[in-house]
Design a protein around this motif. Sequence first.
Motif, PDB file in Angstrom:
ATOM      1  N   TYR A  12       0.818  -1.214   0.000  1.00 24.01           N
ATOM      2  CA  TYR A  12       0.000   0.000   0.000  1.00 24.01           C
ATOM      3  C   TYR A  12       0.852   1.264   0.000  1.00 24.01           C
ATOM      4  O   TYR A  12       0.331   2.363  -0.131  1.00 24.01           O
ATOM      5  N   CYS A  13       2.144   1.107   0.162  1.00 23.01           N
ATOM      6  CA  CYS A  13       3.058   2.245   0.145  1.00 23.01           C
ATOM      7  C   CYS A  13       3.387   2.570  -1.312  1.00 23.01           C
ATOM      8  O   CYS A  13       3.830   1.692  -2.055  1.00 23.01           O
ATOM      9  N   PRO A  14       3.153   3.810  -1.744  1.00 29.54           N
ATOM     10  CA  PRO A  14       3.424   4.154  -3.138  1.00 29.54           C
ATOM     11  C   PRO A  14       4.886   3.903  -3.519  1.00 29.54           C
ATOM     12  O   PRO A  14       5.797   4.119  -2.711  1.00 29.54           O
ATOM     13  N   GLU A  15       5.090   3.422  -4.723  1.00 28.01           N
ATOM     14  CA  GLU A  15       6.443   3.141  -5.221  1.00 28.01           C
ATOM     15  C   GLU A  15       7.305   4.388  -5.144  1.00 28.01           C
ATOM     16  O   GLU A  15       6.874   5.481  -5.506  1.00 28.01           O
ATOM     17  N   GLY A  16       8.520   4.214  -4.669  1.00 24.73           N
ATOM     18  CA  GLY A  16       9.458   5.322  -4.585  1.00 24.73           C
ATOM     19  C   GLY A  16       9.332   6.162  -3.334  1.00 24.73           C
ATOM     20  O   GLY A  16      10.199   6.962  -3.047  1.00 24.73           O
ATOM     21  N   ASN A  17       8.249   6.008  -2.577  1.00 24.58           N
ATOM     22  CA  ASN A  17       8.085   6.767  -1.343  1.00 24.58           C
ATOM     23  C   ASN A  17       8.783   6.058  -0.197  1.00 24.58           C
ATOM     24  O   ASN A  17       8.939   4.846  -0.204  1.00 24.58           O
ATOM     25  N   TRP A  93       2.309   5.531   7.927  1.00 25.11           N
ATOM     26  CA  TRP A  93       1.847   4.595   8.954  1.00 25.11           C
ATOM     27  C   TRP A  93       0.563   3.905   8.485  1.00 25.11           C
ATOM     28  O   TRP A  93       0.416   2.700   8.626  1.00 25.11           O
ATOM     29  N   ASN A  94      -0.347   4.682   7.915  1.00 26.82           N
ATOM     30  CA  ASN A  94      -1.603   4.100   7.421  1.00 26.82           C
ATOM     31  C   ASN A  94      -1.342   3.051   6.342  1.00 26.82           C
ATOM     32  O   ASN A  94      -2.017   2.019   6.301  1.00 26.82           O
ATOM     33  N   ALA A  95      -0.363   3.284   5.468  1.00 26.90           N
ATOM     34  CA  ALA A  95      -0.009   2.297   4.440  1.00 26.90           C
ATOM     35  C   ALA A  95       0.514   1.023   5.097  1.00 26.90           C
ATOM     36  O   ALA A  95       0.171  -0.090   4.682  1.00 26.90           O
ATOM     37  N   PHE A  96       1.335   1.173   6.148  1.00 23.70           N
ATOM     38  CA  PHE A  96       1.832   0.009   6.881  1.00 23.70           C
ATOM     39  C   PHE A  96       0.678  -0.754   7.514  1.00 23.70           C
ATOM     40  O   PHE A  96       0.582  -1.980   7.397  1.00 23.70           O
ATOM     41  N   VAL A  97      -0.232  -0.044   8.167  1.00 20.03           N
ATOM     42  CA  VAL A  97      -1.373  -0.688   8.835  1.00 20.03           C
ATOM     43  C   VAL A  97      -2.258  -1.415   7.819  1.00 20.03           C
ATOM     44  O   VAL A  97      -2.712  -2.535   8.082  1.00 20.03           O
TER      45      VAL A  97
END
Length: 113
Positions: A12-17, A93-97
């Motif tokens: 869920y974490c955008p590529e490159g971020n 954090w939301n992407a990790f969750v």
Amino acid sequence: MPKPLTWQKSSYCPEGNSCVHVAATPAAIHITESGDPTASILTTTPAAFATLLDSLKTGAPTPLQITVTDHDTVRLHDPATPHVSVTTDRPRWNAFVLGVRAGEFDHFTHATR
């Protein structure tokens, strides 16, 4: 020479971020945030990490502390090592969750179950 860690981030974490990343060694789980200027790596037990995952999925208590500031900074630390904290922002954090809730990190805890 120790084997380098293999880090995983949430899909869920955008590529490159920069994002929260997790890696494992036989006796420990390591958590970091690639954009954290302190480059901190929080090291915890597989059991504590499993409890963190359960907490993020169900709201149960966790031995790791999660603190959110008024400025949407999120800090994760272990009270046993208060001088080490992983710092991120709310979107990362939301992407990790979301990855946790999708089961993307469950394989890190299989040895503890």
